[in-house]
Structures are given as C-alpha cells and as structure tokens.
Design a protein around this motif. Structure first.
Motif, PDB file in Angstrom:
ATOM      1  N   ALA A 127       0.783  -0.738  -0.244  1.00 11.78           N
ATOM      2  CA  ALA A 127       0.005   0.176   0.070  1.00 11.78           C
ATOM      3  C   ALA A 127       0.826   1.249  -0.141  1.00 11.78           C
ATOM      4  O   ALA A 127       2.068   1.158   0.131  1.00 11.78           O
ATOM      5  CB  ALA A 127      -1.497   0.207   1.448  1.00 11.78           C
ATOM      6  N   ILE A 129       1.520   4.944   1.645  1.00 14.63           N
ATOM      7  CA  ILE A 129       1.391   5.202   3.067  1.00 14.63           C
ATOM      8  C   ILE A 129       1.179   6.769   2.668  1.00 14.63           C
ATOM      9  O   ILE A 129       0.257   7.995   2.987  1.00 14.63           O
ATOM     10  CB  ILE A 129       2.151   5.167   3.888  1.00 14.63           C
ATOM     11  CG1 ILE A 129       2.215   3.960   4.605  1.00 14.63           C
ATOM     12  CG2 ILE A 129       2.486   6.070   5.070  1.00 14.63           C
ATOM     13  CD1 ILE A 129       3.626   3.819   5.172  1.00 14.63           C
ATOM     14  N   GLU A 130       2.186   7.672   2.065  1.00 17.89           N
ATOM     15  CA  GLU A 130       1.782   9.076   1.426  1.00 17.89           C
ATOM     16  C   GLU A 130       3.247   8.837   0.602  1.00 17.89           C
ATOM     17  O   GLU A 130       4.350   8.602   0.135  1.00 17.89           O
ATOM     18  CB  GLU A 130       2.110  10.387   2.824  1.00 17.89           C
ATOM     19  CG  GLU A 130       3.033  10.103   3.729  1.00 17.89           C
ATOM     20  CD  GLU A 130       3.580  10.875   4.459  1.00 17.89           C
ATOM     21  OE1 GLU A 130       2.960  11.748   4.849  1.00 17.89           O
ATOM     22  OE2 GLU A 130       4.372  10.676   5.411  1.00 17.89           O
ATOM     23  N   THR A 132       6.128  11.887   0.010  1.00 19.16           N
ATOM     24  CA  THR A 132       6.837  12.784   0.426  1.00 19.16           C
ATOM     25  C   THR A 132       7.088  13.485   0.199  1.00 19.16           C
ATOM     26  O   THR A 132       7.712  14.833   0.507  1.00 19.16           O
ATOM     27  CB  THR A 132       7.832  11.937   1.405  1.00 19.16           C
ATOM     28  OG1 THR A 132       8.528  11.335   0.848  1.00 19.16           O
ATOM     29  CG2 THR A 132       7.404  11.209   2.734  1.00 19.16           C
ATOM     30  N   ALA A 138       6.657   7.075   1.062  1.00 24.26           N
ATOM     31  CA  ALA A 138       6.382   5.982   1.690  1.00 24.26           C
ATOM     32  C   ALA A 138       5.749   5.427   1.518  1.00 24.26           C
ATOM     33  O   ALA A 138       4.394   5.448   1.131  1.00 24.26           O
ATOM     34  CB  ALA A 138       5.945   7.273   3.003  1.00 24.26           C
ATOM     35  N   LEU A 139       5.826   3.793   1.543  1.00 21.97           N
ATOM     36  CA  LEU A 139       5.020   2.369   1.359  1.00 21.97           C
ATOM     37  C   LEU A 139       4.939   2.040   2.470  1.00 21.97           C
ATOM     38  O   LEU A 139       6.142   2.012   3.196  1.00 21.97           O
ATOM     39  CB  LEU A 139       5.496   2.246   0.181  1.00 21.97           C
ATOM     40  CG  LEU A 139       6.400   2.850  -1.293  1.00 21.97           C
ATOM     41  CD1 LEU A 139       6.842   2.228  -2.062  1.00 21.97           C
ATOM     42  CD2 LEU A 139       4.186   3.188  -1.958  1.00 21.97           C
ATOM     43  N   ALA A 140       4.131   0.220   2.281  1.00 23.92           N
ATOM     44  CA  ALA A 140       4.283  -0.282   3.466  1.00 23.92           C
ATOM     45  C   ALA A 140       4.250  -1.666   2.925  1.00 23.92           C
ATOM     46  O   ALA A 140       3.565  -1.527   1.786  1.00 23.92           O
ATOM     47  CB  ALA A 140       2.665   0.014   3.899  1.00 23.92           C
ATOM     48  N   VAL A 148       3.134  -5.071   9.224  1.00 25.71           N
ATOM     49  CA  VAL A 148       3.684  -3.525   7.984  1.00 25.71           C
ATOM     50  C   VAL A 148       4.584  -3.204   8.633  1.00 25.71           C
ATOM     51  O   VAL A 148       4.682  -2.876   9.925  1.00 25.71           O
ATOM     52  CB  VAL A 148       2.322  -3.584   8.364  1.00 25.71           C
ATOM     53  CG1 VAL A 148       2.549  -1.723   6.672  1.00 25.71           C
ATOM     54  CG2 VAL A 148       1.280  -4.275   7.614  1.00 25.71           C
ATOM     55  N   PRO A 150       7.043   0.610   7.313  1.00 28.36           N
ATOM     56  CA  PRO A 150       6.770   1.696   6.727  1.00 28.36           C
ATOM     57  C   PRO A 150       8.598   1.460   5.677  1.00 28.36           C
ATOM     58  O   PRO A 150       9.363   0.935   6.333  1.00 28.36           O
ATOM     59  CB  PRO A 150       6.932   2.355   7.254  1.00 28.36           C
ATOM     60  CG  PRO A 150       7.226   2.476   8.624  1.00 28.36           C
ATOM     61  CD  PRO A 150       6.600   0.588   8.725  1.00 28.36           C
ATOM     62  N   SER A 152      10.598   3.776   1.994  1.00 31.03           N
ATOM     63  CA  SER A 152      10.831   4.838   1.552  1.00 31.03           C
ATOM     64  C   SER A 152      11.227   4.121   0.293  1.00 31.03           C
ATOM     65  O   SER A 152      12.419   3.969   0.553  1.00 31.03           O
ATOM     66  CB  SER A 152      11.068   6.174   2.677  1.00 31.03           C
ATOM     67  OG  SER A 152      12.442   6.297   2.893  1.00 31.03           O
TER      68      SER A 152
END
Lengths: 259, 631
Positions: A127, A129-130, A132, A138-140, A148, A150, A152
């Motif tokens: 997924a 995340i955001e 940046t 930023a990925l899960a 999970v 994080p 990047s």
C-alpha cells in the motif's frame, strides 16, 4: 508519472486455467494509487490471449517482446531503458508481482532487472502511505503474519507487489475491449555472462531457537515488581538456558546485562 | 331543442381530445430518444383490446375492488365522452333518448369516481401514491357530473338548454384537469400503457404464455447495458411511463418486505422521472426502505444510478430477480429486465459491483467456479456413490448436472438421495466430473454478461461433445440457464428438473411410493422453477405421493415468495432489516407446516439458515426416497 507493469502469463493454481496473476493485478492498482498517469504492460515472450483480462483491470496497452524469452532480464531492461515505450522518455517505475503463478515467471527476475537497470528495489509493497516529496514515497511493506513496515523509495525504482495488497482495481469489461496488445520482435544477445549462480549446498534445517522451551525446566520464574536490572538479568539467564543466547564465555557481543 | 349548449358540449369533448392528443406528442418525442426497437404498431394496437381485457384484467382483478372501479370510471367516462362527441351530428342532439344515454354513462362514471376517491380516503394505503392522485377524483367528478347535468338539462328542459352552460363550465374545468393529469400526472398511463401493451418487449407473455430468459447482449456495442435513460429501447421507456403506481410490486417484493433498499415501484418511478427530467422528489409513494436519499435531477442523457443521480446504487443490488413484481404488475412491466440492464451498465461499463460480487466474478473468470474451488471437488460429496463420468467416448441416457450447490455437504445429501432414486428406477446416468464448469447464472444476474458468455461458450462446447438423451438437474437456476438461455447461444438440449423427472418415473411405475404419515409438509416453490419455468404441478404430485399431509402456504405457486438467494443477492453485501428466509419460514410456520419441502440448493441453504425453532427443511428427493417402496 509513467510505469511499466511486468506481466507473466499465469495459471490459476486451483483450476490450472490461464488467469491474471494476483500480484500483477494489484500492481496495476498500486500504480494508480501512486499517481501513475501512463501505464504499459510488458511481457518478455510472444503475445497470448491470456493477457486479455489485464485490460479489464486497467492496462490500455501491453507490449510483448517476442524473442525476449531467451533472456528476459536483458530483454526487459533494454525495453525499459532504450525501447521507446513511452513517447517522452523512460518510465519512472517498474512494478512486478512478488510472486508468480506458475507461468513464465521467476522470483529472482525483479531483483535481476533492478540490478540490470541499476535501480533500487522495494519488495512486497502492499500500500501507499504518503507521497513525501516529488518522486519520493513512503510505502507499506507487507511482511509475514500481517506485519507492516514502512519503507521509502525514490524514483526510479522497481517495486514488487504481494497478493495480499489491498489495491485491487475494479474489473471493467468495457476497458478490456479497448486494450491493445502489440508484439515487438526483439533479439537478445545472450552474452554468456559469468554469472555467479551462488554456492549450491544441500538443504539444512535452520535451528528452531525457541524449541528449547519445551525441554523441561517448566515455565520460568515469577517475579513481582522486580528491580529492572534484576529482571533483565533473569531474562538473559533464561534465554541462555533455552540456548537462544550463547553462553557468556562464547559471546562475541558485549554482555550489557552486567552494566 | 338541442341548441347551442349541446353543440358546445360535443365541441368541448373534441377540444379535450385534441388537447390530450397534443399532450402525447412530447412523450412520444422523448421515447424516440431511446434505442430503436422496431415494432409493428398496427398489429400491436390490434392486439391491445385482447391483451387489455384478458391479461391486464386478470392482474387487476387480483386486488379486491380494483376491477369494478376501473370498469365503472374508465368505461363510464370514455363511453359518455365518446357518445357526447357524436353530438356534433345535429340529428342526435335533437333526441332525448340520445341525451338520456349520455346521462346514464356519465352517471355510471360518477359511481366509479366515488370508488377512485374512496381508495385514498379517509386514509391512503402505504402502497398507493399521493400527489396528483389526490385531486384526480376532483377532475373526474367535475367532468362526469358536468356531463350528467348537461344531459339532464337536455332531457328535462329541452326548451331551456341555455341552463346547461353552467354544468358545461364545470365540465370544461374538469376536462382541463384531466388533460393535466394525462400530460403531467399519473393518467399518462392511459396513453403510455396502450403503447406499451402494443409494443411489449415480451409479447409471448400474453395469453398465459411465459418468457423469462434474459436476452444476450452484443458485447461489441458501444454502450453495454443502460447508464442513462436513452440507453433503454423506446418501448421500455414507454413501459416506465405506463406505471400507474398501484404498488402491487411493492406489496409482493421480498426485498422490500425485508427492509432491503429496494422498492420496485420507486425504482420504476425513478426511471420514469429520470427520463422525464424531473426531480426524484416528485415521487409520492413509499420510498425504497432505508435507501439514502438521492438529490439528483434526471435527464435523458444523465446517469440514472448514483448517490447524486436519481436511483441509489444500493437499490440495484438488493433485487433477487425473483420476478414477483413482474408477475403482479397489471401493466406487464418488466422490472427484472430493467434491473439487469442497469446492472449490465454498472458492471460492464463502470466495474461498479459490490466487493463480494467482484470477488465472486473474479473467481468465475479465473477458475470457472464462483467459489474458486477445484472443479474436481464438486462431486466429492458423491464420492461413495461411484457415479460414472461422461466423457467424449461413452454415452448415457441422463446427464446429471450438479451445479454449484454440490460443493456443500447439505446439498450433496439431496444429490445422494436423487442418485439412489435413479439407481432404484434403473436409470442410466452419469455426471460431467471435472468438465462441469459454472453455468454462469450468477454472472448473468449480476450484469456481467461478458463472463456469462465466456462460461456459456465453454459449457456449450463441452455439452455438444457429449452424447446423452437429456439433462436432469436439481438446481433450478442451472435449469433456467441451460434450458432457456443457452439456446440463444447455440446450446439446445432437453433439460428437466429432478422433480419433473422423478414425477415421470413415479407415474410410469418405475418408482413406487407409499405416502408416509409425516407431520404437515408445505412446498416452497423456487422462483426459478415456478415463475421462471412454470413447473408447479410435478413437485406437488410427487409430494402428495410421498407424504399424507400437505399444506399450502398463503404465498405459493405463481405468487410464491423468494428465499432471498437469487440474483446475486447473497454476494452483494445487501443491507437489510430482516432476512428474507426468516420471513418465508414464518409464513410456513403460520400454516402449521412442520416440514418445508424444497427443490433448489439456494432455497435449501437460505431456509436452513433460519434459526430454530423452525420447520425442518427437506428436498423433495429426500422425501421421495424415504417413501419409496423397494421393488
């Protein structure tokens, strides 16, 4: 942002019928979530009707590198780097499934491709995340037993997507109808690279560190409101008994429990 | 005698008739924006009196008092008006007998008008709509009372017909009201209903016929299914306008009864309002229960389905496709066709299906089985029976189509009973084994015509490569697809339900039954066997032969109620207040049934899911096996 989705021709493990690979379907969804505006499916090998369903999941175009199956890594790397997949330059992202489905796939391919491209690889990304910064996300990372973590990434990079990713795009038949599959003949000069295949050794069962717990000595000791140092010493001593920590005389790491 | 007032009265009828004709023009223009569907209107209109007096009348008279009301009000108003229109002939205006006739007709219509008024007074029943319906009796009364008085003046005071100008004014006001009711109100069904009856999409239904198969979709068409009103054929648009909001569909809809977000009447009105470009708020009947309100204003080219359109998406997925609404509708509207067309649009064009349905459809595409289970495991429940598998090399008399219910151990029990009966009757039969794919029923009801056609092509290919006399199945959904929907795609075989087949074996003496003295047994008609395929008698004959005491639930036969398991409802994550099977089992308990006999794996699963205490659920095959007398 432009992305390439690597497609293997998968087989459904239950029925044995050709079916889209779940990780690849989710890769399409993840690419959408990352804000990809142009997407191309890439397959090293001749075109196959089994690719049709990917159109329903959102690919508008698939390029099949006929002849590329001789050395898929080289064929794919060349296509990504030099083949004019996109009119305005190279893709920013290559997505693949973490796991194939018994078709023309191998688990090593994404790593080898990342190496050939000189790009970093982020594996098992389930997924977003955001975002940046521009080109940074930023990925899960989905790990075993639902953990999970994080991670990047900075573009360009290779991302692999697991079957557990939540990004399943809707299947739309009307989109499937309009998908285009182009077959491009490529010649790969299979340079006999002196690739270190890694050392082969017989399978060795890894020791189960916690298995000592079942060997007698019950469930340890009960301490009520202990001094923290005392508690730590008791834990370390217990772990030594279990064999999880090496004996103090063999330990190569300093033993902090006595500090 | 018969002076200016009489001429004015006939002139008024002609004027109103012209106004009514003019009011139909915008409606026809709107229908013409729909898809073309060539219909022979001359022949169609010639059949209307028959269709109206037989088929429509049969449905109307099912509700007490509805038929006399219509006969009096429509018959009286029309007859009075037509006769009065003939008053342009001077000789007629001279005759007191003529005016007497006019008066009698209009007076009859006043009686009907009273019945129209009485329907909604003192309290409007929940299934009827309000709005313009509430002042319809006023317009009718003004027209008919005015007509009666005009006639009375001409009969009683032939010399002073000038007095008739007062009731004539009343008539004019009533006539204007009627024009508004036809042009912009519920009375539009007078014109659109006739058009729809003449250009019906399933003419086979008239005269007691049946037509229930979904029609194949051309998968290369630019728009698949319906997204906006103009995606419907013109006659279907007319059918939406033909709805008179009588609410019989609402009273019979299992989803509505369970508080699911569907009201077939609100749905059809939503479609009509969309096409007419009106607000969803113009509808004045009961809404779809708990459906979030939609604010949208429709137009011929704006989306019908959506939270901000006219019909909420939840409504669409709540339908079980049981055809109860279609069976009840006196205007013979095809609700299920409309729902499937809308679902096709949502599924094929937008991919907007419920998550559970999306998973099931993906498994169907990937594995050929809606649960993603191995095809070889389908017959696991029959493993001990050693049933031969029909390959391309051998042949058999009966091909037993198992269907997806066979994966469940409960239904395997039914199938084992059936297999034992077939063996007892010495029937040569076989199954397809791993070659049996899902027949595609679920995909088709969910609007995924592409997946349906893919599966159907494979299944037809397989079956055309096998040699057998006929197919027997215990799954009415599979029966319906194999028997009614595959012929259009090139698969034609004789397909019968297991109850039909067992009934044949019993009447041919190949199975002997000794009726058992069980507590009372009620038969639950599966929608896809009864309403869809007209098989009501064979299961009942079998049951009567196997059990001594049988009872009928209030809703049975054509009026039977759905178990809640059809139309992809169970995989569509439908919100509800009650469960449909709970309601159905309540109906069984009401008539004192201790056993509910079923003939469908869906019904078995749904009805057995009802918590105890409840009647026991048994497939007819199981009851027959228990009653069989060994030869």
């Amino acid at each position: 942002m432009k992305a390439v989705i690597l497609l293997s021709i998968g087989l459904d493990p239950v029925s044995g019928r050709p079916a889209p690979v779940p990780g690849e379907v989710r890769a399409i969804g993840l690419a959408r979530a990352l804000g990809v505006t142009q997407m191309i499916g890439l397959h090293a090998g001749p075109a196959s009707p089994a690719l049709a369903d990917y159109g329903g999941y959102g690919l508008t175009r698939i390029i099949c590198l006929k002849g590329g199956e001789a050395d898929p890594v080289q064929a794919l790397a060349t296509a990504v780097k030099t083949h004019s997949l996109f009119a305005d330059g190279e893709p920013d992202l290559v997505l693949a499934a973490s796991r194939g489905r018994g078709g023309s796939d191998t688990g090593l391919l994404p790593y080898q491709l990342a190496q050939a491209l000189g790009w970093p690889i982020a594996t098992d990304v389930g997924a977003l995340i955001e975002q940046t910064a521009a080109g940074q996300f930023a990925l899960a990372q989905f790990r075993a037993r639902g953990a999970v973590r994080p991670v990047s990434i900075t573009l360009p990079c290779v991302v692999t997507v697991p079957e557990t990713a939540r990004s399943v795009p809707a299947f739309v038949f009307a989109r499937q109808r309009t998908m285009r599959v182009d077959e491009v003949a490529v010649t790969v000069h299979s340079v006999a690279t002196e690739e270190t295949a890694g050392a082969l050794r017989p399978y060795r069962r890894r020791p189960k560190l916690i298995s000592g717990a079942s060997k007698g000595n019950g469930g340890g000791q009960l301490m009520v409101n202990p001094d923290p140092h005392e508690a730590a010493r008791a834990i370390v001593a217990h772990l030594r008994v279990l064999g999880v920590l090496p004996d103090p005389d063999q330990a190569s790491l300093p033993d902090h429990s006595k500090d | 005698m018969g002076g200016r007032a009489g001429l004015l009265a006939s002139g008024l009828v002609w004027t109103i008739a012209a106004a009514l004709a003019a009011s139909a023009v915008p409606m026809v223009q709107r229908w013409r924006k729909g898809k073309s569907s060539p219909k022979d209107m001359i022949r169609g209109l010639a059949t209307v009196p028959q269709r109206y007096m037989v088929d429509v009348h049969h449905a109307v008279e099912r509700r007490k008092g509805a038929a006399p009301m219509h006969a009096l009000v429509a018959g009286g108003t029309l007859a009075g008006s037509v006769v009065l229109a003939a008053g342009v002939i001077p000789a007629l205006r001279e005759s007191r007998l003529y005016w007497g006739g006019v008066g009698v007709f209009f007076a009859t219509a006043i009686g009907g008008t009273y019945l129209v008024w009485k329907r909604r007074n003192p309290k409007k029943p929940s299934w009827l709509s309000g709005g313009k319906f509430l002042w319809l009796p006023n317009a009718l009364l003004a027209w008919n009372l005015g007509g009666t008085l005009v006639a009375l003046v001409h009969v009683a005071m032939p010399g002073k017909t000038g007095v008739a100008l007062v009731p004539l004014a009343m008539m004019a006001a009533g006539g204007a009201g009627l024009v508004v009711q036809v042009a912009r109100g519920p009375m539009r069904h007078a014109f659109s209903g006739v058009t729809w009856l003449a250009a019906h999409s399933r003419p086979e239904r008239f005269g007691g016929g049946r037509s229930t198969d979904l029609r194949p979709l051309d998968l290369t068409a630019p728009t698949l299914g319906a997204l906006v009103p103009s995606d419907f054929a013109w006659n279907i648009l007319a059918s939406f306008d033909a709805c008179i909001e009588c609410g019989r569909c609402e009273q019979h809809c299992p989803a509505f009864a369970a508080g699911q977000r569907l009201n077939p009447k609100a749905l059809i009105q939503g479609l009509a309002l969309s096409a007419r470009g009106e607000d969803a708020s113009a509808y004045t009947g009961s809404p779809a229960p708990h459906a979030p309100p939609t604010a949208g204003k429709g137009s011929m080219t704006s989306p019908i389905i959506g939270a901000d359109a006219v019909i909420h998406p939840d409504t669409l997925w709540a339908c079980t496709t049981c055809r109860s609404c279609v069976e009840q509708c006196p205007m013979m509207i095809e609700h299920v066709d409309a729902i499937v067309d809308l679902r096709r649009g949502q599924t094929l064009m937008l991919g907007e299906v419920r998550p559970g349905a999306a998973d099931a459809l993906r498994r169907l595409r990937d594995t050929g089985e809606s649960g993603g289970r191995p095809l070889s495991a389908r017959a696991d429940g029959l493993a001990g029976e050693n049933i031969p598998v029909l390959t391309e090399e051998n042949q058999t008399d009966v091909l037993l189509w198992l269907g997806d219910g066979a994966y469940e151990l409960r239904y395997a029990r039914t199938l084992r009973a059936l297999v034992k009966l077939l063996r007892l009757a010495d029937v040569k039969f076989a199954i397809l084994g791993e070659a049996e794919l899902d027949c595609g029923d679920l995909a088709r009801r969910l609007g995924d015509e592409a997946t349906f056609q893919g599966l159907a092509t494979e299944v037809i290919g397989t079956l055309n490569n096998r040699r057998f006399q006929r197919i027997v199945t215990a799954d009415p959904h599979a029966l319906n697809v194999l028997k009614n929907e595959y012929p259009a795609l090139g698969g034609r075989w004789e397909v019968v339900h297991h109850t039909t087949f067992l009934d044949e074996l019993v009447s041919a003496g190949r199975l002997k039954l000794d009726a058992r003295d069980l507590p009372s047994v009620a038969y639950h008609d599966p929608c896809y066997l009864g309403r869809y395929n007209g098989e009501f008698d064979a299961p009942r004959r079998l049951l009567a032969a196997a059990c001594k005491t049988t009872v009928e639930m209030e809703r049975h036969g054509k009026q039977s109620m759905c178990c809640g398991g059809g139309g992809g409802n169970p995989v569509s994550d439908v919100d509800a207040e009650l469960r449909i099977p709970d309601i159905r089992m309540g109906q069984a308990a009401e008539v004192g049934a201790a056993i509910v006999a079923v003939g469908c794996p869906g019904c078995t699963a749904m009805l057995e899911g009802v918590p105890e205490p409840r009647p026991e659920v048994k497939d007819i095959a199981e009851l027959v096996l228990e009653a069989v007398v060994p030869a």
